[in-house]
Design a protein around this motif. Sequence first.
Motif, PDB file in Angstrom:
ATOM      1  N   ASP A  48       0.471  -1.505  -0.559  1.00  0.00           N
ATOM      2  CA  ASP A  48      -0.084  -0.451   0.278  1.00  0.00           C
ATOM      3  C   ASP A  48       0.613   1.281   0.066  1.00  0.00           C
ATOM      4  OD1 ASP A  48      -2.325  -1.392   0.154  1.00  0.00           O
ATOM      5  OD2 ASP A  48      -3.132  -1.372   2.459  1.00  0.00           O
ATOM      6  N   ALA A  79       1.796   1.513  -3.660  1.00  0.00           N
ATOM      7  CA  ALA A  79       1.595   2.274  -4.479  1.00  0.00           C
ATOM      8  C   ALA A  79       0.534   3.435  -4.004  1.00  0.00           C
ATOM      9  CB  ALA A  79       0.268   1.176  -4.151  1.00  0.00           C
ATOM     10  N   ALA A  80       0.853   3.953  -3.106  1.00  0.00           N
ATOM     11  CA  ALA A  80       0.613   5.277  -2.370  1.00  0.00           C
ATOM     12  C   ALA A  80       1.488   5.878  -3.057  1.00  0.00           C
ATOM     13  CB  ALA A  80       0.542   5.688  -1.590  1.00  0.00           C
ATOM     14  N   LYS A  81       2.397   5.784  -3.346  1.00  0.00           N
ATOM     15  CA  LYS A  81       4.327   6.862  -3.530  1.00  0.00           C
ATOM     16  C   LYS A  81       3.951   6.992  -5.132  1.00  0.00           C
ATOM     17  CE  LYS A  81       6.438   7.972   0.461  1.00  0.00           C
ATOM     18  NZ  LYS A  81       6.844   9.396   0.952  1.00  0.00           N
ATOM     19  N   ALA A  82       3.504   5.564  -5.819  1.00  0.00           N
ATOM     20  CA  ALA A  82       3.240   5.998  -7.458  1.00  0.00           C
ATOM     21  C   ALA A  82       2.203   6.551  -7.446  1.00  0.00           C
ATOM     22  CB  ALA A  82       3.820   4.049  -7.336  1.00  0.00           C
ATOM     23  N   GLN A  83       1.040   6.450  -7.289  1.00  0.00           N
ATOM     24  CA  GLN A  83       0.099   7.516  -7.712  1.00  0.00           C
ATOM     25  C   GLN A  83       0.417   8.743  -7.252  1.00  0.00           C
ATOM     26  OE1 GLN A  83      -2.808   6.955  -8.904  1.00  0.00           O
ATOM     27  NE2 GLN A  83      -2.361   4.896  -8.875  1.00  0.00           N
ATOM     28  N   GLN A  84       1.154   9.445  -6.156  1.00  0.00           N
ATOM     29  CA  GLN A  84       1.574  10.098  -5.743  1.00  0.00           C
ATOM     30  C   GLN A  84       2.250  11.057  -6.724  1.00  0.00           C
ATOM     31  OE1 GLN A  84       3.547  10.844  -1.927  1.00  0.00           O
ATOM     32  NE2 GLN A  84       3.724  13.032  -2.078  1.00  0.00           N
ATOM     33  N   TRP A 144       3.057   9.986 -10.250  1.00  0.00           N
ATOM     34  CA  TRP A 144       2.082   9.888 -10.887  1.00  0.00           C
ATOM     35  C   TRP A 144       1.119  11.670 -11.211  1.00  0.00           C
ATOM     36  CZ3 TRP A 144       2.201   8.382 -15.671  1.00  0.00           C
ATOM     37  CH2 TRP A 144       1.213   8.855 -17.251  1.00  0.00           C
ATOM     38  N   HIS A 145       0.380  12.282 -10.408  1.00  0.00           N
ATOM     39  CA  HIS A 145      -0.296  13.054 -10.347  1.00  0.00           C
ATOM     40  C   HIS A 145       0.947  13.984 -10.334  1.00  0.00           C
ATOM     41  CE1 HIS A 145      -3.830  10.501 -10.520  1.00  0.00           C
ATOM     42  NE2 HIS A 145      -2.978   9.778  -9.597  1.00  0.00           N
ATOM     43  N   GLN A 163       3.025  15.104 -15.266  1.00  0.00           N
ATOM     44  CA  GLN A 163       1.935  14.728 -16.083  1.00  0.00           C
ATOM     45  C   GLN A 163       2.118  15.760 -17.607  1.00  0.00           C
ATOM     46  OE1 GLN A 163      -1.199  13.404 -16.249  1.00  0.00           O
ATOM     47  NE2 GLN A 163      -0.634  11.668 -15.086  1.00  0.00           N
TER      48      GLN A 163
END
Length: 107
Positions: free
Chosen positions: A27, A30-35, A37-38, A43
């Motif tokens: 988790d 995954a949270a670091k990857a989402q952070q 990516w956003h 972007q």
Amino acid sequence: MFKKTGLLAAFGIGYVLGARAGRERYDTIAAKAQQLWHDPRVQETAHRARVVAEERTESVRHTIQDKMPGDTPSSSASTSTPQTTPSAPRPHTTTDPVTDMPRGWES
């Protein structure tokens, strides 16, 4: 033999350590990857890469269309309808060309 034993030992150690890390570590990753990516910088870079890829794809498409022998120019290629030529009749075969089994064996 030593290579196989070493490989199995490494796999076992990795499995145990991975199981200990568990869902919490997953988790967190995954949270670091989402952070990441956003992130606006990521972007922006992804957007520029998409624009460059689209431009290059269009350029390559036009180059290929221009080099195709006997084709219409690329400006009218998208509006023309493809013409098909009838193929020669295939000879009657009694065997399946893929499996070389006689036809009708499946029933």
